[in-house]
Design a protein around this motif. Sequence first.
Motif, PDB file in Angstrom:
ATOM      1  N   LEU A 202       0.848  -1.282   0.158  1.00 42.68           N
ATOM      2  CA  LEU A 202       0.108  -0.037  -0.100  1.00 42.68           C
ATOM      3  C   LEU A 202       0.978   1.245  -0.075  1.00 42.68           C
ATOM      4  N   VAL A 203       0.540   2.233  -0.843  1.00 41.95           N
ATOM      5  CA  VAL A 203       1.172   3.617  -0.889  1.00 41.95           C
ATOM      6  C   VAL A 203       0.844   4.204   0.457  1.00 41.95           C
ATOM      7  N   VAL A 204       1.684   4.598   1.510  1.00 37.40           N
ATOM      8  CA  VAL A 204       1.612   5.301   2.592  1.00 37.40           C
ATOM      9  C   VAL A 204       1.941   6.587   2.486  1.00 37.40           C
ATOM     10  N   GLY A 205       2.834   6.942   1.681  1.00 36.55           N
ATOM     11  CA  GLY A 205       3.496   8.462   1.628  1.00 36.55           C
ATOM     12  C   GLY A 205       3.924   8.631   0.099  1.00 36.55           C
ATOM     13  N   ALA A 206       3.949   9.884  -0.195  1.00 40.03           N
ATOM     14  CA  ALA A 206       4.272  10.514  -1.438  1.00 40.03           C
ATOM     15  C   ALA A 206       4.895  11.838  -1.236  1.00 40.03           C
ATOM     16  N   THR A 207       6.004  12.067  -2.052  1.00 41.98           N
ATOM     17  CA  THR A 207       6.652  13.750  -2.184  1.00 41.98           C
ATOM     18  C   THR A 207       5.388  14.374  -2.700  1.00 41.98           C
TER      19      THR A 207
END
Length: 285
Positions: A202-207
């Motif tokens: 799961l994508v939990v962070g992104a710039t």
Amino acid sequence: MQKHGLTPDEHRAPERLEQSALNQRRAAVEQFLSVAAPRLDALFALVGLSGFAVLLTDSDGVVLDQRISDADTAAFESWGLCAGANWSEEREGTNGIGTCLTERRRVIIHQGDHFLSRNTDMSCIDAPIYGADGAIIGALDVSSARADQTEAFNRLISAQVAQTARAIEEANFRSTYTPARIIAAGTDSDAATLLAVDGNDLVVGATRAARALFGMAGTGPLTARPAADLLGRDDERTGFERAERAAVMRALARAGGNVSQAARQLGVGRATLYRRMKRLGLAET
């Protein structure tokens, strides 16, 4: 003049925070300062001998860290280019740090571009830095007060400032999401384009750049989304089938392709694993 009530000929000293107030600001972004420090050192090693100072600010334009040669320290402090100084546009008018933070972009404020006349001997080159939550966290500044400073040379320095700002942004993001897997998107942006993916894919962070690229909320916490949904690697299998296939492939990889050993890792019989491998389209290795 209209928004902040400033006049160009003001000769007051730059506002500088008391040490206790500066310490509080530094403590609030301790991780950011820690990962930035070696990159500030590297940048200063490139530009320090040419009479430049390297400064790192918070999102309000207050200088939190600096790299200045001993020979130049007194001069830069007299100009207010030092830790604790407030270089917001509200306080100083057009200047490298404040204008970079206000316009959220790279800027070069060369000598007479400054609003206050007492700052017109300076050349300031800046790039914004965004935090792991997508919000601006500070600015990276390289400043000089050399009379022979040229705009062409400023442009060369600007590229290095932007590269260092991106490196700090990437390092801060990776530090924030240490347990996660970091995926870098292949873009030519000046900003870091990174995704943090947890153990459940799961994508939990992104710039900030990644948020814009993948249509996510610009700032703040993210709603977790499957990495495959964002990266376009979906297939005909259900989510459970994909998870099962990934688990079997990991077990086989750890076992060096030995099915019996992989079956023991998964807690199933060898025959059961063979049946699952066949159903999942995995050939025996």
